[in-house]
Enzyme design. Structure first.
Site, PDB file in Angstrom:
ATOM      1  N   HIS A 176      -1.696  -5.992 -15.559  1.00  0.00           N
ATOM      2  CA  HIS A 176      -0.203  -6.164 -16.096  1.00  0.00           C
ATOM      3  C   HIS A 176       0.028  -6.843 -17.387  1.00  0.00           C
ATOM      4  CE1 HIS A 176       0.419  -4.249 -12.399  1.00  0.00           C
ATOM      5  NE2 HIS A 176       0.909  -5.179 -11.661  1.00  0.00           N
ATOM      6  N   LYS A 220      -4.652   0.288  -8.755  1.00  0.00           N
ATOM      7  CA  LYS A 220      -5.558  -1.211  -8.935  1.00  0.00           C
ATOM      8  C   LYS A 220      -5.915  -1.964  -7.581  1.00  0.00           C
ATOM      9  CE  LYS A 220      -1.820  -4.630  -9.786  1.00  0.00           C
ATOM     10  NZ  LYS A 220      -2.358  -5.816  -9.074  1.00  0.00           N
TER      11      LYS A 220
END
Length: 487
Positions: A241, A149
């Site tokens: 997340h 990411k």
């Protein structure tokens, strides 16, 4: 695009790390691979090939690893013999992926080996790397690619990356990594929910009154300021997340534990998140930015005082928001998400607040909530069920007590770190704990209107002192619903 095959443990493995001299490789990837090697979880014929632009030969590279990576292995896991044998697996290939073809890498990689390409680079290089891998003949049915990411900065760029990588790799060969999904307690949440008949019947409205998800960081932006100012807390943390944690809390039971069955249910959650209107963004989201304060018993600078942060930056370092999952299970249950840098302490937790009994037979409940399930992810991993008990003595005065499950003391087995566990999953071809393309794009579809709405509203982030729990507006967000953040 190649047709993927199942991983063959008898084939040699070439783990190729683009960005292999970077901070992520040194702090996380190489220590995780050392631990996997130490415990016999890598194929016998494994090589780890790092690429970088430095004019290093192999010895210079090994000296660099010794200096920058060894210290991230805990002393209890380090032995000289294991470290020496691990270093024998390492190779270095000098490459500038923007300028060079990958012929040098093709010469080093073994014909017939299973290849795992770990792209620990800026996402802007993903397309170039994958195109050049294909041109060099390095992509075949045994290849896998790991994408670190952030995967894009908006929906359009995420789609562009997915299209570019998908030209050369099948979806089953693509591992979009989110290290939170490698945490033992996050994975244990599936068992907690679906393996215990005592919880599953209660895991819904109206038995649950609210859910909180907090990922608080004590550190500031540090050396990541250049990247962070173009991202902010929403792109850096919420889009990946926190939404992944929300999905696991809110998903329906999957038909099986197969990767697609699990990810299908997570996708349904993302598509059920209530879209934000502009009025909803103004009412139900809070942006914050830390100013000078005290953290770790020392004075620290504010975000705008950090090196490489523009003086006119409008980037947020804190986000809190209220949202809803519009399904029968979660009807009218608010989900509160919160993340920030330079907060009071490092803490990641999920708090499930159960509804109070409908009739107040006993005196007022201390703290307002009788029962909470607190799932602590870091710095410690634990599950605590808070219940009411009678205080000793006369009368019926109550006190909240916790039934604690300390996951670290409950099991004798070693607990692998998140990156180690996920890298082993990649090597063994397990996709369950990695994001699928449609998951990623659904997350961006929900997040992007919030970011655009902030731009329309043109409001500056609320200030909060470093070393605190964020701006007061985030507490008001919950207080108007009769709740409070659980610290």
């Amino acid at each position: 695009m190649t047709s993927p095959s199942q991983p063959d443990s008898n084939l040699p493995l070439d783990m190729i790390i683009f960005g292999g001299m970077g901070d992520l490789a040194m702090r996380k990837l190489l220590p995780a691979l050392y631990m996997a090697h130490l415990h016999g979880n890598l194929p016998p014929a494994t090589r780890i090939i790092s690429t970088g632009r430095q004019e290093f030969d192999r010895n210079a590279y090994l000296n660099f690893v010794e200096e920058h990576s060894r210290s991230f292995i805990s002393g209890g896991n380090f032995t000289d013999d294991a470290w020496r044998s691990f270093l024998q697996l390492l190779e270095f290939v000098r490459l500038d992926v923007q300028q060079d073809e990958l012929a040098a890498l093709a010469k080093v990689s073994r014909p017939g080996a299973e290849r795992v390409f770990y792209l620990a680079t800026a996402p802007s290089l993903f397309t170039t790397i994958c195109d050049k891998l294909a041109q060099a003949g390095l992509v075949d049915s045994n290849a896998r690619v790991v994408l670190e990411k952030p995967l894009g900065r908006d929906l359009a760029s995420a789609v562009e990356i997915n299209e570019a990588v998908g030209k050369h790799f099948a979806e089953s060969q693509i591992y979009r990594i989110d290290h939170y999904l490698g945490k033992e307690t996050v994975q244990n949440l599936m068992v907690l929910r679906f393996g215990n008949s005592i919880l599953e019947p209660l895991w819904r409205a109206p038995n649950i009154s609210s859910v909180q998800i907090t990922v608080a960081e004590e550190v500031g932006v540090g050396s990541r300021a250049g990247f962070y100012d173009s991202a902010g807390a929403m792109r850096d943390m919420v889009q990946n997340h926190l939404l992944q944690l929300l999905c696991i809390v809110a998903m329906e039971p999957p038909a099986s534990l197969s990767p697609d069955a699990v990810r299908d249910e997570k996708l349904k959650v993302l598509r059920s998140l209530r879209p934000f209107t502009l009025a909803g963004i103004a009412r139900d989201t809070v942006r914050g930015r830390y100013i000078r304060g005290v953290s770790g018993n020392q004075e620290v600078p504010g975000y705008l005082e950090e090196k490489n942060v523009p003086a006119d930056s409008s980037t947020e370092t804190f986000v809190a928001l209220r949202t809803y999952v519009d399904t029968w299970r979660w009807s009218k249950v608010p989900f509160y998400l919160r993340t920030g840098k330079r907060m009071a302490r490092r803490s990641s937790k999920i708090v499930v607040e159960f509804a109070n009994p409908p009739f107040p037979l006993f005196p007022e409940t201390p703290g307002g909530v009788a029962n909470r399930l607190v799932i602590e992810l870091q710095p410690e991993e634990a599950v605590k069920l808070q219940v009411m008990a009678k205080q000793p003595g006369s009368g019926m005065k109550m006190q909240q007590v916790a039934l604690n499950l300390d996951l670290q003391s409950a099991f004798s087995e070693r607990r692998a770190e998140a990156y180690e566990r996920l890298l082993i999953d990649v090597v063994r071809g397990r996709l369950t704990h990695f994001m699928r393309r449609d998951e990623l794009e659904a997350a961006w579809q929900w997040v992007e209107p919030i970011i655009n709405g902030w731009g329309t509203l043109a409001e500056k982030p609320y200030p909060y002192a470093a070393g605190t729990w964020g701006p007061s507006e985030s507490f008001a967000l919950l207080a108007r619903d009769g709740f409070g953040w659980v610290e």
